[in-house]
Design an enzyme around this catalytic site. Structure first.
Site, PDB file in Angstrom:
ATOM      1  N   LYS A 130       0.865  -1.197   0.000  1.00  0.00           N
ATOM      2  CA  LYS A 130       0.000   0.000   0.000  1.00  0.00           C
ATOM      3  C   LYS A 130       0.886   1.226   0.000  1.00  0.00           C
ATOM      4  O   LYS A 130       2.019   1.185   0.462  1.00  0.00           O
ATOM      5  CB  LYS A 130      -0.862   0.006   1.263  1.00  0.00           C
ATOM      6  CG  LYS A 130      -2.105   0.867   1.152  1.00  0.00           C
ATOM      7  CD  LYS A 130      -3.228   0.101   0.509  1.00  0.00           C
ATOM      8  CE  LYS A 130      -4.450   0.946   0.271  1.00  0.00           C
ATOM      9  NZ  LYS A 130      -5.590   0.118  -0.166  1.00  0.00           N
ATOM     10  N   ASP A 170      -7.147   4.347  -4.255  1.00  0.00           N
ATOM     11  CA  ASP A 170      -7.780   4.208  -2.935  1.00  0.00           C
ATOM     12  C   ASP A 170      -8.376   5.599  -2.671  1.00  0.00           C
ATOM     13  O   ASP A 170      -8.630   6.350  -3.635  1.00  0.00           O
ATOM     14  CB  ASP A 170      -6.757   3.790  -1.869  1.00  0.00           C
ATOM     15  CG  ASP A 170      -7.410   3.299  -0.573  1.00  0.00           C
ATOM     16  OD1 ASP A 170      -7.827   2.133  -0.505  1.00  0.00           O
ATOM     17  OD2 ASP A 170      -7.536   4.098   0.380  1.00  0.00           O
TER      18      ASP A 170
HETATM   19  P1  NDP Z   1     -13.005   7.877  -2.502  1.00  0.00           P
HETATM   20  O1  NDP Z   1     -11.936   8.885  -2.308  1.00  0.00           O
HETATM   21  O2  NDP Z   1     -13.586   7.684  -3.848  1.00  0.00           O
HETATM   22  O3  NDP Z   1     -14.225   8.175  -1.504  1.00  0.00           O
HETATM   23  C1  NDP Z   1     -14.038   8.218  -0.131  1.00  0.00           C
HETATM   24  C2  NDP Z   1     -15.363   8.574   0.533  1.00  0.00           C
HETATM   25  O4  NDP Z   1     -15.223   8.397   1.941  1.00  0.00           O
HETATM   26  C3  NDP Z   1     -15.742  10.025   0.312  1.00  0.00           C
HETATM   27  O5  NDP Z   1     -17.139  10.134   0.347  1.00  0.00           O
HETATM   28  C4  NDP Z   1     -15.092  10.703   1.507  1.00  0.00           C
HETATM   29  O6  NDP Z   1     -15.692  11.931   1.868  1.00  0.00           O
HETATM   30  C5  NDP Z   1     -15.298   9.674   2.594  1.00  0.00           C
HETATM   31  N1  NDP Z   1     -14.219   9.796   3.573  1.00  0.00           N
HETATM   32  C6  NDP Z   1     -12.896   9.621   3.347  1.00  0.00           C
HETATM   33  N2  NDP Z   1     -12.178   9.854   4.430  1.00  0.00           N
HETATM   34  C7  NDP Z   1     -13.046  10.185   5.390  1.00  0.00           C
HETATM   35  C8  NDP Z   1     -12.906  10.531   6.731  1.00  0.00           C
HETATM   36  N3  NDP Z   1     -11.709  10.581   7.334  1.00  0.00           N
HETATM   37  N4  NDP Z   1     -14.054  10.796   7.406  1.00  0.00           N
HETATM   38  C9  NDP Z   1     -15.271  10.728   6.800  1.00  0.00           C
HETATM   39  N5  NDP Z   1     -15.451  10.405   5.518  1.00  0.00           N
HETATM   40  C10 NDP Z   1     -14.361  10.146   4.823  1.00  0.00           C
HETATM   41  O7  NDP Z   1     -12.395   6.506  -1.937  1.00  0.00           O
HETATM   42  P2  NDP Z   1     -12.882   5.014  -2.172  1.00  0.00           P
HETATM   43  O8  NDP Z   1     -14.357   4.972  -2.352  1.00  0.00           O
HETATM   44  O9  NDP Z   1     -12.001   4.406  -3.187  1.00  0.00           O
HETATM   45  O10 NDP Z   1     -12.494   4.336  -0.777  1.00  0.00           O
HETATM   46  C11 NDP Z   1     -13.402   4.227   0.299  1.00  0.00           C
HETATM   47  C12 NDP Z   1     -12.961   3.120   1.217  1.00  0.00           C
HETATM   48  O11 NDP Z   1     -12.940   1.882   0.502  1.00  0.00           O
HETATM   49  C13 NDP Z   1     -11.554   3.254   1.807  1.00  0.00           C
HETATM   50  O12 NDP Z   1     -11.538   2.699   3.104  1.00  0.00           O
HETATM   51  C14 NDP Z   1     -10.713   2.403   0.886  1.00  0.00           C
HETATM   52  O13 NDP Z   1      -9.532   1.955   1.525  1.00  0.00           O
HETATM   53  C15 NDP Z   1     -11.674   1.259   0.625  1.00  0.00           C
HETATM   54  N6  NDP Z   1     -11.419   0.457  -0.566  1.00  0.00           N
HETATM   55  C16 NDP Z   1     -11.286   1.025  -1.788  1.00  0.00           C
HETATM   56  C17 NDP Z   1     -11.085   0.244  -2.903  1.00  0.00           C
HETATM   57  C18 NDP Z   1     -11.002   0.810  -4.268  1.00  0.00           C
HETATM   58  O14 NDP Z   1     -10.851   0.041  -5.210  1.00  0.00           O
HETATM   59  N7  NDP Z   1     -11.111   2.111  -4.466  1.00  0.00           N
HETATM   60  C19 NDP Z   1     -10.958  -1.219  -2.792  1.00  0.00           C
HETATM   61  C20 NDP Z   1     -11.189  -1.734  -1.459  1.00  0.00           C
HETATM   62  C21 NDP Z   1     -11.388  -0.896  -0.408  1.00  0.00           C
HETATM   63  P3  NDP Z   1     -14.930  13.309   1.496  1.00  0.00           P
HETATM   64  O15 NDP Z   1     -15.027  13.418   0.009  1.00  0.00           O
HETATM   65  O16 NDP Z   1     -15.687  14.349   2.226  1.00  0.00           O
HETATM   66  O17 NDP Z   1     -13.525  13.166   1.980  1.00  0.00           O
HETATM   67  O1  2IT Z   2      -8.006  -1.585  -0.564  1.00  0.00           O
HETATM   68  C1  2IT Z   2      -7.958  -2.063  -1.707  1.00  0.00           C
HETATM   69  O2  2IT Z   2      -8.092  -3.277  -1.912  1.00  0.00           O
HETATM   70  C2  2IT Z   2      -7.755  -1.148  -2.837  1.00  0.00           C
HETATM   71  N1  2IT Z   2      -7.669   0.063  -2.633  1.00  0.00           N
HETATM   72  C3  2IT Z   2      -7.608  -1.681  -4.228  1.00  0.00           C
HETATM   73  C4  2IT Z   2      -6.216  -2.170  -4.470  1.00  0.00           C
HETATM   74  C5  2IT Z   2      -5.902  -2.567  -5.892  1.00  0.00           C
HETATM   75  O3  2IT Z   2      -4.721  -2.843  -6.127  1.00  0.00           O
HETATM   76  O4  2IT Z   2      -6.787  -2.625  -6.747  1.00  0.00           O
END
Ligand code: NDP
Ligand code: 2IT
Length: 449
Positions: A130, A170
């Site tokens: 990561k 992420d």
């Molecule tokens: P994005 O940046 O697209 O969206 C994040 C969302 O979560 C936004 O709505 C954001 O609000 C909110 N958020 C982020 N940080 C905080 C915080 N500290 N407090 C409150 N709200 C918060 O990210 P993703 O959707 O990609 O990721 C969301 C989660 O999913 C993370 O935990 C990530 O690790 C996990 N994840 C992502 C994957 C991927 O492929 N993208 C795969 C597996 C897991 P705001 O815009 O106001 O900051």
């Molecule tokens: O938390 C996760 O699994 C991710 N942000 C996606 C990682 C990836 O390599 O697609």
């Protein structure tokens, strides 16, 4: 905090805390895995003898670097960035990059540690890693984002490669950022190495379904879990926190399967729309215009917006935390249970605190832990790598079916493993044990690495 019941595991945990001071999230992630491993050490004494757990808790390599860049006013800015290459027993390091002001080494290590076991659960040939930076993308212009990404990659490129380490998105890193990062990698190395990043645009090596994959995968996993409990998503009232990549495609898939999502959020507040969240509107606001979720009300006048509100107050049958770590506390979990919640699926990484997880397990709530439930994103990244390696591109339906198969298989694996190790229905144990054994066996086979 109570001690771990197994004294050997307790001493490994204390050593991790001592060696990694001030990294609370990393300690939390390690502790949760160690809590599951007692019976595994009993069954596989070689894992203890070969010090597999101690080795897994120590990253293979950690890079911390400076990212200097210039903002639109010409002011020089400096951020700190990280790449933690945690474990490569199963394949090249694989895991996302997070750009968020809260990022520090402890966050990247917790995420990298979780990624090892998640990636193992997918059954694909990918190790765990990561990275990210304390850079805050909010309010930055496109040009500023590009300059930051170029400077970031100017340092990071030397540690990457399609057979070495393959980052993706992420929090704060999506298609736009991956494009800038890929462009700079290509420019510096002179190699068109498609497989060095995933989540790329469809025009230059990206995979169909990667954008949707984490959210869709979460819902496939939950659907399989609910089936096992003689339930379905259809007709269920759901609450999804966040409104980013994972939240949006979770909402979309829940709706496709006949469920109703009544709320979503961002870090400022939540919207509650009893008629059902208009996901196309959320896409427009968040993916295209990059606005706040509050603006949802400008179009949907009957919805309600609560600034700074706690989204878990809204009654639902299925809760899907898709924002960030520790966003759902023990108190929130108790409230969800009181309101009749029967299932929780973690789209985000470690969104439920340990207290919340305990409440869910104690009340027989179907609980899909992040490592298993959100593995669809990285699994589809591995499918993107496959397409890149064979210079091929698959159709949406083909890729989506593969994702669905992978997620339903992960559910069956964690369900059977939980049962086999004497804790039926505890998918936290199921995921930790199944993921760990796969990595541990590879490490034993490869000798002292
Ligand atoms: P994005 O940046 O697209 O969206 C994040 C969302 O979560 C936004 O709505 C954001 O609000 C909110 N958020 C982020 N940080 C905080 C915080 N500290 N407090 C409150 N709200 C918060 O990210 P993703 O959707 O990609 O990721 C969301 C989660 O999913 C993370 O935990 C990530 O690790 C996990 N994840 C992502 C994957 C991927 O492929 N993208 C795969 C597996 C897991 P705001 O815009 O106001 O900051
Ligand atoms: O938390 C996760 O699994 C991710 N942000 C996606 C990682 C990836 O390599 O697609």
């Amino acid at each position: 905090m109570s001690t771990l019941t197994n004294p050997k595991l307790e001493s490994i945990y204390l050593e991790v805390v001592n060696r990694n001071p001030g990294e609370a999230e990393f300690h939390q992630a390690v502790r949760e895995v160690l809590e599951s491993l007692g019976p595994v050490l009993a069954k596989y004494p070689e894992f203890g003898q070969r010090k597999i757990i101690e080795r897994i808790c120590e990253p293979e390599r950690q890079v911390i670097f400076r990212v200097p860049w210039q903002d639109d006013k010409g002011e020089v800015r400096i951020n700190r960035a990280f790449r933690v290459q945690f474990n490569s027993a199963l394949g090249p390091y694989k895991g996302g990059l997070r750009f968020h002001p809260s990022v520090y080494l402890g966050i990247i290590k917790f995420l990298g540690f979780e990624q090892i076991f998640k990636n193992a659960l997918t059954g694909m040939p990918i190790g765990g890693g990561k990275g990210g930076s304390d850079f805050d993308p909010k309010g930055k212009s496109d040009d500023e984002i590009m300059r930051f990404c170029q400077s970031f990659m100017t340092e990071l490129w030397r540690y990457l490669g399609e057979y070495i380490d393959v980052p993706a998105g992420d929090i704060g890193v999506g298609g736009r950022e991956i494009g800038y990062l890929f462009g700079q990698y290509k420019r510096i190395t002179t190699r068109y190495e498609s497989g060095v990043l995933t989540g790329k645009g469809l025009g230059y090596g990206g995979s169909l379904v990667r954008r949707e994959a984490t959210g869709y995968g979460l819902v496939y996993f939950m659907d399989e879990m609910l089936k096992g409990r003689r339930q379905t998503i259809e007709g269920k009232t759901c609450v999804v926190s966040g409104s980013g990549n994972v939240a949006i495609y979770t909402i979309e898939k829940v709706q496709q399967l006949g469920g109703k999502v009544v709320a979503c959020s961002d870090s400022n507040g939540y919207v509650h729309d009893e008629a059902g969240i208009d996901v196309e509107l959320v896409k427009q606001l968040k993916e295209v215009e990059r606005r706040r979720i509050k603006d949802y009300l400008k179009t949907r006048k009957d919805a309600r917006y609560v600034e700074g509100g706690n989204i878990w107050e809204i009654p639902c049958q299925v809760a899907l935390p898709c924002a960030t770590q520790n966003e759902l506390t023990g108190k929130d979990a108790a409230m969800l249970v009181k309101h009749g919640c029967i299932a929780v699926g973690e789209g985000a990484n470690m969104p439920s605190t340990p207290e919340a997880v305990k409440v869910f397990l104690d009340h027989n709530v179907g609980f899909g832990p992040a490592k298993a439930a959100n593995a669809g994103g990285v699994a589809t990244s591995a499918l993107e790598m496959q397409q890149n390696a064979s210079r091929d591109s698959w159709t949406f339906d083909f890729t989506d079916h593969r994702l669905e198969d992978i997620m339903r298989n992960i559910y069956r694996t964690v369900e059977q493993t939980a049962e086999e190790y004497g804790t039926p229905g505890n998918y936290v144990n199921g995921a930790n044990i199944a993921g760990f054994i796969r990595v541990a066996q590879a490490m034993v086979a490869m000798g002292l690495i």
